[in-house]
Write an enzyme that holds these catalytic residues in place. Structure first.
Site, PDB file in Angstrom:
ATOM      1  N   ALA A  60      21.642  50.388  34.159  1.00 48.30           N
ATOM      2  CA  ALA A  60      22.400  49.323  33.495  1.00 48.30           C
ATOM      3  C   ALA A  60      21.777  47.963  33.821  1.00 48.30           C
ATOM      4  CB  ALA A  60      23.853  49.347  33.954  1.00 48.30           C
ATOM      5  N   VAL A  94      14.961  44.802  43.429  1.00 49.67           N
ATOM      6  CA  VAL A  94      15.144  46.059  44.165  1.00 49.67           C
ATOM      7  C   VAL A  94      15.318  47.238  43.191  1.00 49.67           C
ATOM      8  CG1 VAL A  94      16.490  47.246  45.939  1.00 49.67           C
ATOM      9  CG2 VAL A  94      16.255  44.752  46.040  1.00 49.67           C
ATOM     10  N   LYS A 113      25.793  39.274  56.658  1.00 45.33           N
ATOM     11  CA  LYS A 113      25.191  40.405  57.369  1.00 45.33           C
ATOM     12  C   LYS A 113      25.835  40.566  58.750  1.00 45.33           C
ATOM     13  CE  LYS A 113      20.921  39.725  54.804  1.00 45.33           C
ATOM     14  NZ  LYS A 113      19.666  38.975  54.744  1.00 45.33           N
ATOM     15  N   GLU A 159      22.786  50.937  53.750  1.00 52.29           N
ATOM     16  CA  GLU A 159      21.740  50.617  54.732  1.00 52.29           C
ATOM     17  C   GLU A 159      20.995  49.328  54.385  1.00 52.29           C
ATOM     18  OE1 GLU A 159      20.666  52.531  57.793  1.00 52.29           O
ATOM     19  OE2 GLU A 159      20.192  50.414  57.842  1.00 52.29           O
ATOM     20  N   LYS A 201      25.441  42.818  50.141  1.00 51.96           N
ATOM     21  CA  LYS A 201      26.079  42.282  51.366  1.00 51.96           C
ATOM     22  C   LYS A 201      27.198  41.309  51.021  1.00 51.96           C
ATOM     23  CE  LYS A 201      22.176  39.634  50.739  1.00 51.96           C
ATOM     24  NZ  LYS A 201      20.758  39.687  50.764  1.00 51.96           N
ATOM     25  N   GLY A 239       8.421  32.321  46.751  1.00 54.37           N
ATOM     26  CA  GLY A 239       9.471  33.230  46.268  1.00 54.37           C
ATOM     27  C   GLY A 239      10.376  33.747  47.377  1.00 54.37           C
TER      28      GLY A 239
HETATM   29  P1  NDP Z   1      18.091  40.726  40.940  1.00 57.62           P
HETATM   30  O1  NDP Z   1      18.818  39.493  40.586  1.00 57.62           O
HETATM   31  O2  NDP Z   1      16.614  40.707  41.009  1.00 57.62           O
HETATM   32  O3  NDP Z   1      18.519  41.898  39.937  1.00 57.62           O
HETATM   33  C1  NDP Z   1      19.833  42.081  39.510  1.00 57.62           C
HETATM   34  C2  NDP Z   1      19.830  43.134  38.420  1.00 57.62           C
HETATM   35  O4  NDP Z   1      21.173  43.407  38.078  1.00 57.62           O
HETATM   36  C3  NDP Z   1      19.101  42.729  37.149  1.00 57.62           C
HETATM   37  O5  NDP Z   1      18.376  43.797  36.632  1.00 57.62           O
HETATM   38  C4  NDP Z   1      20.230  42.339  36.205  1.00 57.62           C
HETATM   39  O6  NDP Z   1      19.939  42.603  34.846  1.00 57.62           O
HETATM   40  C5  NDP Z   1      21.325  43.276  36.654  1.00 57.62           C
HETATM   41  N1  NDP Z   1      22.635  42.705  36.410  1.00 57.62           N
HETATM   42  C6  NDP Z   1      23.188  41.618  36.983  1.00 57.62           C
HETATM   43  N2  NDP Z   1      24.410  41.390  36.485  1.00 57.62           N
HETATM   44  C7  NDP Z   1      24.630  42.341  35.558  1.00 57.62           C
HETATM   45  C8  NDP Z   1      25.695  42.662  34.686  1.00 57.62           C
HETATM   46  N3  NDP Z   1      26.790  41.911  34.647  1.00 57.62           N
HETATM   47  N4  NDP Z   1      25.582  43.745  33.867  1.00 57.62           N
HETATM   48  C9  NDP Z   1      24.475  44.505  33.896  1.00 57.62           C
HETATM   49  N5  NDP Z   1      23.418  44.262  34.701  1.00 57.62           N
HETATM   50  C10 NDP Z   1      23.502  43.201  35.523  1.00 57.62           C
HETATM   51  O7  NDP Z   1      18.703  41.211  42.340  1.00 57.62           O
HETATM   52  P2  NDP Z   1      17.955  41.948  43.552  1.00 57.62           P
HETATM   53  O8  NDP Z   1      17.307  43.171  43.046  1.00 57.62           O
HETATM   54  O9  NDP Z   1      17.150  40.970  44.309  1.00 57.62           O
HETATM   55  O10 NDP Z   1      19.188  42.317  44.512  1.00 57.62           O
HETATM   56  C11 NDP Z   1      20.046  43.392  44.195  1.00 57.62           C
HETATM   57  C12 NDP Z   1      20.993  43.596  45.393  1.00 57.62           C
HETATM   58  O11 NDP Z   1      20.232  43.918  46.548  1.00 57.62           O
HETATM   59  C13 NDP Z   1      21.812  42.353  45.751  1.00 57.62           C
HETATM   60  O12 NDP Z   1      23.085  42.731  46.180  1.00 57.62           O
HETATM   61  C14 NDP Z   1      21.024  41.749  46.915  1.00 57.62           C
HETATM   62  O13 NDP Z   1      21.823  40.980  47.798  1.00 57.62           O
HETATM   63  C15 NDP Z   1      20.536  43.014  47.614  1.00 57.62           C
HETATM   64  N6  NDP Z   1      19.342  42.831  48.423  1.00 57.62           N
HETATM   65  C16 NDP Z   1      18.228  42.268  47.875  1.00 57.62           C
HETATM   66  C17 NDP Z   1      17.093  42.114  48.627  1.00 57.62           C
HETATM   67  C18 NDP Z   1      15.848  41.539  48.045  1.00 57.62           C
HETATM   68  O14 NDP Z   1      14.854  41.458  48.759  1.00 57.62           O
HETATM   69  N7  NDP Z   1      15.828  41.162  46.774  1.00 57.62           N
HETATM   70  C19 NDP Z   1      17.070  42.518  50.054  1.00 57.62           C
HETATM   71  C20 NDP Z   1      18.273  43.142  50.503  1.00 57.62           C
HETATM   72  C21 NDP Z   1      19.388  43.270  49.708  1.00 57.62           C
HETATM   73  P3  NDP Z   1      18.797  41.789  34.025  1.00 57.62           P
HETATM   74  O15 NDP Z   1      17.529  42.103  34.722  1.00 57.62           O
HETATM   75  O16 NDP Z   1      18.865  42.301  32.659  1.00 57.62           O
HETATM   76  O17 NDP Z   1      19.186  40.335  34.173  1.00 57.62           O
HETATM   77  N1  HSE Z   2      17.562  35.727  51.114  1.00 54.90           N
HETATM   78  C1  HSE Z   2      17.504  36.813  52.045  1.00 54.90           C
HETATM   79  C2  HSE Z   2      16.514  36.464  53.148  1.00 54.90           C
HETATM   80  C3  HSE Z   2      17.098  38.072  51.306  1.00 54.90           C
HETATM   81  O1  HSE Z   2      15.841  35.424  53.094  1.00 54.90           O
HETATM   82  O2  HSE Z   2      16.426  37.206  54.120  1.00 54.90           O
HETATM   83  C4  HSE Z   2      17.546  39.340  51.958  1.00 54.90           C
HETATM   84  O3  HSE Z   2      18.907  39.434  52.134  1.00 54.90           O
END
Ligand code: NDP
Ligand code: HSE
Length: 441
Positions: free
Chosen positions: A46, A17, A206, A130, A106, A188
């Protein structure tokens, strides 16, 4: 572009995201600035690993491993790291240093929401989230703002894409769960460890968020009854189809009125996640693949349905950026934050007190008096039969077994579950094949 104030935006996380949020912020900077009424300056991003591959082309100089320094002095902090720590600490630091916060987390909000919202209240800041429920689908703002003049009675949501994909394919293709789960992982949708999705933890988080907002009540995650889909079999899906239903993993958030033992106002809520039967003509039955949908029933507005992508990097980034624009406008306007209302503070009922319909499938001895015996056990347990279908595997072969599919009228869960225990222990019942709740009819 008109001359705007500059707002410093810190992004925590550049994963699925976060990388899309950064990319869209950079590509649509002028439009976003006009909508926000401020120039949004992406001050830094970050991450954990500066050299990790990214889904979008991000300038290397924006990346940092020092989240703390990035946060302090920012006007808006977007938390997209996920997990509890260090996300929780970073959000509290951001609020205490005067920033408004946008998060999609969440897991954090469902467990530490009150702490975070209190911290925002203390300093007059706002937390926008949101994307934390149902990804790209606008549902938080409708519940918080658009329906603020109404009373939400019930929410039924398909809020987990992975489980909807699995159940949808089992329904459409007569596939087994293990096969479609493997495909979901390959595509995925499901993680290597799919527990959070298939055991309903993600949907429960949620549900807690949606119910808290809809009913102005703090709903702790532990108060959400949770069952996953791992017990759903191909045979259950086939039987559901035969009876005109489909099995979906539902998050049900419900206001109950007028029953004894409720709050002083005669109201309580129930928040639960479980696989349930819904009629094939219900709008939620038409939600296919990884899509999500949230069906809201409100006193004045009636039935509303919100449908779309519940996950995905760029889709979720849309919801995040909508929040960033709101946060920027609020930051410029100043004054009190948006605030979370918990004024109703309704009790959350135990699953045993829930009232719904059920479908019970039994294998029984096929001999005189069995139907009467089963009906008697149901009647003794205050469970009323609405429909009954008996089939025998092969009438000519006279196997001595019959299958009973019993649809009940609305019954109290505690009565139902005690009745099923008595049925399972009775001599005439060979096996309780399944017990499923029926929702949405
Ligand atoms: P990812 O695991 O893809 O990305 C997490 C990011 O956070 C990475 O860039 C990681 O760095 C960074 N990160 C994690 N821990 C640390 C730390 N301790 N210090 C610094 N950076 C850190 O997560 P998503 O993008 O999939 O999800 C992000 C949020 O959005 C979550 O809360 C998820 O529940 C929510 N969400 C996700 C959805 C989705 O479709 N993916 C849908 C709806 C909500 P690095 O890349 O260097 O490892
Ligand atoms: N793992 C979650 C899903 C991603 O399958 O809907 C979004 O929260």
């Amino acid at each position: 572009m008109i001359d705007h104030r500059r707002l410093r935006v810190a992004l925590l996380g550049a994963g699925a995201v976060g990388s899309q949020v950064a990319d869209l912020m950079r590509r649509h900077a002028d439009e976003l600035g006009d909508r926000a009424g401020a120039t949004l300056e992406l001050a830094g991003i970050a991450v954990r690993d500066l050299d990790a591959p990214r889904d979008a082309d991000l300038p290397r100089e924006l990346l940092t491993t020092d989240a703390e320094t990035l946060i302090v002095g920012s006007d808006i902090v977007i938390e997209l790291m996920g997990g509890i720590e260090p996300a929780r600490t970073h959000i509290l630091t951001a609020l205490n240093s005067g920033a408004d916060v946008v998060t999609a987390n969440k897991a954090l909000l469902a467990t530490h929401g009150p702490e975070i919202f209190d911290a925002a209240d203390q300093v007059g800041a706002s937390v926008y989230y949101e994307a934390a429920a149902a990804g790209a689908i606008p549902i938080i703002r409708p519940l918080r703002d658009s329906l603020a003049g109404d009373r939400v009675q019930r929410i039924m949501g398909i809020v987990n894409g992975t489980t909807n994909y699995i159940l949808d394919r089992m329904d459409a293709e007569g596939a087994e769960m293990a096969d479609v789960l493997a495909d979901a992982q390959r595509l995925g949708y499901a993680e290597a460890d799919p527990t959070a999705d298939v055991e309903g933890y993600d949907a429960a988080q949620k549900a807690a968020i949606l119910a808290s907002l809809a009913f102005h009540t703090t709903v702790p995650l532990q108060a959400v009854h949770r069952e996953g889909i791992t017990g759903v079999t191909k045979a259950m899906m086939d039987a559901a189809r035969h009876a005109g239903y489909v099995v979906k993993l539902l998050a049900v958030c419900e206001r109950l009125t007028g029953r004894t033992g409720l709050s002083p106002h005669g109201e309580a809520i129930s928040v639960r996640v479980y696989p349930a039967l819904i009629p094939r003509e219900h709008p939620l039955a038409g939600v296919h693949g990884v899509n999500n949908a949230v069906f809201v029933q409100a006193e004045a507005a009636g039935n509303l349905m919100f449908y779309g992508a519940g996950a995905g990097g760029v889709q979720t980034a849309s919801a995040v950026l909508g929040d960033v624009v709101s946060a920027a406008r609020r930051h410029i306007a100043g004054g009190a934050g948006v605030g979370e209302s918990t004024r109703a503070n309704l009790p959350v009922l135990d699953i045993g007190d829930v009232v719904t319909r059920y479908q019970i499938t039994l294998e029984v001895d096929d001999r005189p008096g069995v139907l009467a015996r089963v009906a008697g056990i149901l009647s003794d347990g205050r469970v009323s039969i609405a429909t009954l279908e008996q089939t025998v595997p092969d009438p000519a072969a006279d196997t001595g077994s019959a299958r009973l599919v019993i649809g009940t009228h609305r019954a109290v869960e505690r009565d139902l579950s005690e009745t099923v225990t008595r049925l399972a222990a009775d001599d005439v019942v060979e096996r309780v094949v399944s017990v499923l709740r029926v929702e949405g009819d």
